[in-house]
Design an enzyme around this catalytic site. Sequence first.
Site: not given
Ligand code: GLA
Length: 388
Positions: A30-31, A120, A122, A166, A215
């Site tokens: 979340h950065t 999670g 991607s 991602d 989110y």
């Molecule tokens: C999801 C989002 C990313 C990122 C993460 C948290 O995967 O797609 O852009 O913000 O959460 O780090």
Amino acid sequence: MIDRFREVYGSAEGVRVFRAPGRVNLIGEHTDYNLGFVMPVALDLACYIAVAPSADGKLRMYSEHRDEMREWDAARIGAELPAHQWTDYPVGVAQELIREGFFVEPANLSIRSTVPEGSGLSSSAALEVSGALAFLNGRELEPLKLARLCQRAERNFVGMPCGIMDQYISVFGRENSAVEIDCRSLEHRDVQLPAGITFLAANTMVKHALAGSAYKERVAECAAAVEGIRQQIPEVASLRDVSVAQFESVANRLPEVVRRRARHVVTEDDRVERFVDASERGDLALMGKLLVESHRSLQYDYEVSCEELDFLVDTALGIEGVLGARMTGGGFGGCTVTMLRPDAVSGFSQEITGAYERKYGLKPTVYSCKPSSGAGEVKNFEKIPPQA
Ligand code: GLA
């Protein structure tokens, strides 16, 4: 995969295959949308798309996993509205390509993915990036433009205000290294992981409905934090600009929840830098400690973890040979990532699976996180794995 393509479309003449990997983020959660640092690795789990031109003006997408076919007039794909299903990712990408001045040609696509959905890891970025390459079908697009275009597809069409991580790692992944990305400059460097450790992802097999709305809420809370901090330090444009010391000097002026959200982001950026440094020095103990700190910060300050993730992390930390563990990705389910000694892998897999199954009645899949290369064309069809 080519045989399947031929079965579905009658011929596989002129077919090409493009691959884009999923990822596991080692640290820096979340950065990215706060323009800070992340350190993911591209996985060997990936989305593969076989593509060949179609002669009838149609754009077709076949999903092997769903055994489902969708079809559009290629000339009208730019006017399509979101359908709230898997096709939104590639259709969103097609629309961004059109905006970028590309013609989306009539084509037949067949999609295979070994990235588990909702894990999670991607799967959506892998689908976007491989989709873009399939639509381009050999036409050039600079790698950074490709990553940004896919991010825009997710933001504009899917409606997820995601950061760049991602899509970026799916494009820029490197075999045998992790990648530290500066989400403001959009530059990266490859980070050699020390010998004597390995990373595993463990899947909770759950994805709580809250994930999407929470989110968006976090994105808004971070914006509120920036507003609050700017009252004291006007040059701050994003949480990336705030050092830990600066944060501490203004923290008590921020509302409680916003303060905790900002504290996570500011300290997490700092942890990424220290993790990279520890990694380069081979300080395994510090790396493990930073992973756990990251998890606790996501659990208590950012509040994006969940019971199942916490259980996997806490259980992992009690297993022989484990140096650290944390949730990875957006949160509210999906995977944890665990750093451990290579000789502890099979014991870990057994113990974590048994404990999780006893508690939740679900068998968590464990994946190796061997760093793999980023997106590109697959020339050797033998290398394409079966649909999981
Ligand atoms: C999801 C989002 C990313 C990122 C993460 C948290 O995967 O797609 O852009 O913000 O959460 O780090």
